[in-house]
Design an enzyme around this catalytic site. Structure first.
Site, PDB file in Angstrom:
ATOM      1  CE  LYS A   1      -1.108  -0.043   4.910  1.00 14.13           C
ATOM      2  NZ  LYS A   1      -0.101   1.168   5.396  1.00 14.13           N
TER       3      LYS A   1
ATOM      4  NE  ARG B   1      -2.459   0.296  10.958  1.00 16.37           N
ATOM      5  CZ  ARG B   1      -1.572   0.714  10.008  1.00 16.37           C
ATOM      6  NH1 ARG B   1      -1.419   2.058   9.261  1.00 16.37           N
ATOM      7  NH2 ARG B   1      -0.488  -0.077   9.495  1.00 16.37           N
TER       8      ARG B   1
ATOM      9  NE  ARG C   1       8.274  -3.894   4.655  1.00 12.59           N
ATOM     10  CZ  ARG C   1       6.991  -3.318   4.933  1.00 12.59           C
ATOM     11  NH1 ARG C   1       6.231  -2.902   3.658  1.00 12.59           N
ATOM     12  NH2 ARG C   1       6.282  -3.269   5.895  1.00 12.59           N
TER      13      ARG C   1
ATOM     14  NE  ARG D   1       8.599  -1.224   8.678  1.00 12.66           N
ATOM     15  CZ  ARG D   1       7.384  -0.922   8.114  1.00 12.66           C
ATOM     16  NH1 ARG D   1       7.316  -0.218   7.168  1.00 12.66           N
ATOM     17  NH2 ARG D   1       6.248  -0.894   8.841  1.00 12.66           N
TER      18      ARG D   1
ATOM     19  NE  ARG E   1       3.199  -4.092  11.013  1.00 12.40           N
ATOM     20  CZ  ARG E   1       4.150  -4.225  10.114  1.00 12.40           C
ATOM     21  NH1 ARG E   1       5.054  -4.939   9.808  1.00 12.40           N
ATOM     22  NH2 ARG E   1       3.925  -3.231   8.927  1.00 12.40           N
TER      23      ARG E   1
HETATM   24  P1  AMP Z   1       2.527   1.448   8.251  1.00 12.32           P
HETATM   25  O1  AMP Z   1       3.540   1.711   7.824  1.00 12.32           O
HETATM   26  O2  AMP Z   1       1.416   1.898   7.733  1.00 12.32           O
HETATM   27  O3  AMP Z   1       2.428  -0.053   8.468  1.00 12.32           O
HETATM   28  O4  AMP Z   1       2.581   1.742  10.012  1.00 12.32           O
HETATM   29  C1  AMP Z   1       3.520   1.125  10.955  1.00 12.32           C
HETATM   30  C2  AMP Z   1       3.101   1.074  12.033  1.00 12.32           C
HETATM   31  O5  AMP Z   1       2.637   2.507  12.573  1.00 12.32           O
HETATM   32  C3  AMP Z   1       1.889   0.332  12.716  1.00 12.32           C
HETATM   33  O6  AMP Z   1       2.141  -0.839  12.741  1.00 12.32           O
HETATM   34  C4  AMP Z   1       1.274   1.023  13.799  1.00 12.32           C
HETATM   35  O7  AMP Z   1       2.231   1.017  15.019  1.00 12.32           O
HETATM   36  C5  AMP Z   1       1.720   2.595  13.642  1.00 12.32           C
HETATM   37  N1  AMP Z   1       0.391   3.115  12.925  1.00 12.32           N
HETATM   38  C6  AMP Z   1       0.646   3.705  11.716  1.00 12.32           C
HETATM   39  N2  AMP Z   1      -0.793   4.275  11.342  1.00 12.32           N
HETATM   40  C7  AMP Z   1      -1.598   3.988  12.418  1.00 12.32           C
HETATM   41  C8  AMP Z   1      -3.017   4.304  12.784  1.00 12.32           C
HETATM   42  N3  AMP Z   1      -3.814   4.823  11.762  1.00 12.32           N
HETATM   43  N4  AMP Z   1      -3.263   4.094  14.127  1.00 12.32           N
HETATM   44  C9  AMP Z   1      -2.445   3.336  14.779  1.00 12.32           C
HETATM   45  N5  AMP Z   1      -1.234   3.180  14.712  1.00 12.32           N
HETATM   46  C10 AMP Z   1      -0.771   3.363  13.398  1.00 12.32           C
END
Ligand code: AMP
Length: 198
Positions: free
Chosen positions: A14, A89, A128, A134, A145
């Site tokens: 995404k 989310r 990744r 990461r 996750r």
């Molecule tokens: P992502 O890069 O979108 O996978 O986000 C990485 C991490 O950031 C997630 O696993 C959460 O810990 C945090 N995160 C990102 N977006 C949100 C959100 N909308 N609500 C809560 N935590 C978030």
């Protein structure tokens, strides 16, 4: 002018697609994950708070995340539209976003869900993890996750489906092909249909 969301499980591509779609549409991509990671890197108070949750694969609390999004959506560059990546989310975040947008008399045009199967996602994420290092990409955290996505974020998808603005695109395949599929889908005339349940 397009105001849209991209929703997908971790590893569905995404973030990559959000960048490409936002460039093609000439709108700004806003990734909550990227904002958190930039803050972690910069050693800010927000970053220190977020890191505790991110490392465990948990959601950062709404009290932190919602305010951050509200503030980002008040900047000038969203005037031509935006693509939110990774937010909302949870259904509570959906309600919060509704409020923020209603305050500016704005509505979402389209919500795009990228789909992929779990085994493929775990495989991609482990790859990744090796490349990018990461800290939230080890197998236990990856599984957690994914569980959160199924438990919480699929309810978000259902809410937007009820409103008739959801489009689903299969995230398997090459990056270019997926981008083309998304562009075809969001630009097709049926997007403005008011029929629900897609
Ligand atoms: P992502 O890069 O979108 O996978 O986000 C990485 C991490 O950031 C997630 O696993 C959460 O810990 C945090 N995160 C990102 N977006 C949100 C959100 N909308 N609500 C809560 N935590 C978030």
């Amino acid at each position: 002018m397009t105001r849209m969301l991209i929703i997908g499980p971790p590893g569905s591509g995404k973030g990559t697609q959000a960048q490409r779609i936002s460039e093609r549409l000439g709108i700004v991509a806003i990734s909550t994950g990227d904002i958190f990671r930039a803050n972690v890197k910069g050693g800010t108070a927000l970053g220190r708070e977020a890191k505790k949750y991110m490392d465990a694969g948990d959601f950062v609390p709404d009290s932190v995340t919602n305010e951050m999004v509200r503030s980002r959506l008040s900047e000038d560059d969203v005037e031509n539209g935006f693509l939110l990546d990774g937010y909302p989310r949870t259904t509570a975040q959906v309600d919060y976003l509704d409020e923020v947008l209603a305050g500016g008399e704005q509505l979402l045009d389209v919500v795009l869900q990228l789909t992929a199967d779990d085994d493929e996602l775990v495989h991609r994420l482990l790859g990744r993890a090796k490349e990018a290092g990461r800290s939230d990409d080890n197998e236990a955290v990856i599984r957690h996750r994914l569980d959160l996505y199924h438990e919480q974020t699929e309810a978000v998808v259902a809410k937007y489906a009820e409103r008739g603005i959801l489009r689903k695109v299969d995230g398997h395949g090459g990056i270019e092909d997926v981008t083309d599929k998304i562009m075809g889908d969001i630009q097709s005339p049926s997007r403005v249909s008011i029929a629900g349940g897609r």
